[in-house]
Design an enzyme around this catalytic site. Structure first.
Site: not given
Length: 376
Positions: A209, A238, A255
């Site tokens: 994360r 993000e 991601h």
């Protein structure tokens, strides 16, 4: 029955349409009004399930996230409202581990080192961290594990404290959820204090994360340009990306570490099957039946494989440089981060390649790594 799904969830429309009316929307832009009269909500990690989103959810009885992580969902709130919740733990573990191995293989090639001589430090020994450890075991690569919560719970594996891991590891790879509370919060786990201690020959990879790493502190560390390297698949804010940090990273991706086609199929089918059980329906889905034939050739080995062979096999399946190049080219375009995820190519896992060889080729480690093996 109305089922609201994230439009970027592969195979979801065809599966859930067997159960009711399917409405597909962008997961990042869902509003409370979108949940009016909706019976079930199927999401990914970009959707924050909180009081605001659920304020108009007058019929909602089921929430499923096709992801391993669950920190985007207020589970206590769902329990309070009597809404059933399910996730897909482990669905992306293979893809993330293969992402890490691809990054290291390319960096080894670029900088003239062998990953077989490195010690990995795995921070977070859940589904992903444990699978990565399994891959390293198959390759006889040494590693250290840090997971104080699992250690407290009585996990029998050997763990070290974070400071020892940071000191003794050449590669530090992060696989924790994001937590801000409790005895071991992970928010900014890798901050200025930690980064200042890291050696110039170490490599940091964050495929967990974004906020686990303080991106501003990381930028300042990388600006020293002393050889320390970092790879980010996730960013602190993000879909916004720090454009001053980006050129300092060895690899950067939007991601997608766990975005292999098999992993996405697993995630969707896991929550589909859970919803069928919730409804007491007999339908079940098998991810293998959804997958297309991989456009990757079978490989025949006529002699014992070596490190060069392994590098070629790994890059044949997934070369991180492809995603890194697209990311750097497209990220300045408005909405590019989510668009790259939405339009992501059909990346496969090692299991999509069948390696054929004789017993003298010692294919067992490759099989343990995930490749499909046929002995002749």
């Amino acid at each position: 029955m109305k089922i609201l799904i994230d439009e970027n969830m592969p195979y979801a429309a065809e599966l859930f349409s067997e159960l009711g009316e399917v409405i597909a929307k962008s997961g990042r832009t869902l509003t409370a009004d979108d949940l009016i009269d909706v019976d079930a909500l199927m999401i990914r990690s970009v959707t924050k399930v909180n009081a605001e989103l659920l304020s108009q959810a007058n019929k909602l009885k089921f929430v499923g996230t096709a992801t391993a992580g669950m920190d985007h969902v207020d589970q206590a709130l769902l329990k309070e409202k009597g809404i059933f919740f399910t996730a897909a733990p482990g669905c992306n573990k293979v893809g993330v581990a293969e992402y890490v191995l691809s990054c290291l293989m390319v960096l080894a090639q670029q900088h003239g080192f062998s990953i077989f001589e490195k010690t990995f430090g795995i921070v977070g020994a859940g589904q992903v961290g444990s699978y990565l450890a399994q891959c390293l075991d198959a390759l006889n690569i040494s590693y250290l594990l840090n997971d104080p919560i699992k250690e407290q719970e009585g996990d029998s594996r050997s763990f070290v404290v974070l400071d020892e891991l940071l000191e003794k590891s050449d590669v530090i790879t992060l696989h924790t959820p994001i937590t801000r509370d409790g005895e071991y919060p992970t928010h900014h786990l890798i901050g200025q204090k930690v980064l200042s201690k890291l050696r110039n020959d170490q490599i940091l990879i964050n495929a967990a994360r974004g906020p686990v790493v303080d991106n501003q502190a990381l930028k300042q560390r990388l600006l020293k340009q002393d050889g320390f390297k970092a790879v980010l698949d996730v960013f602190e804010f993000e879909p916004d990306v720090d454009m001053e940090l980006l050129p300092l990273l060895s690899f950067a991706t939007p991601h997608i570490a766990g975005y292999g086609l098999e992993g996405k199929a697993r995630g969707t089918t896991m929550i589909f099957n859970s919803y069928c059980e919730f409804l007491k329906r007999s339908e079940r889905a098998d991810p293998q039946t959804l997958l297309p034939i991989a456009p990757i050739p079978n490989v025949r080995l006529n002699q014992q494989w070596d490190h060069s062979t392994l590098h070629n096999l790994i890059q044949l399946v997934y070369d991180v440089r492809k995603d890194d190049a697209v990311f750097r080219k497209e990220i300045t375009t408005v909405g590019a981060f989510d668009k790259m995820r939405k339009d992501y190519w059909d990346r496969r896992e090692y299991s999509a390649i069948t390696i054929t060889g004789t017993q003298c080729c010692d294919l067992t480690p490759l099989q343990q790594l995930g490749f499909t093996i046929e002995e002749v």
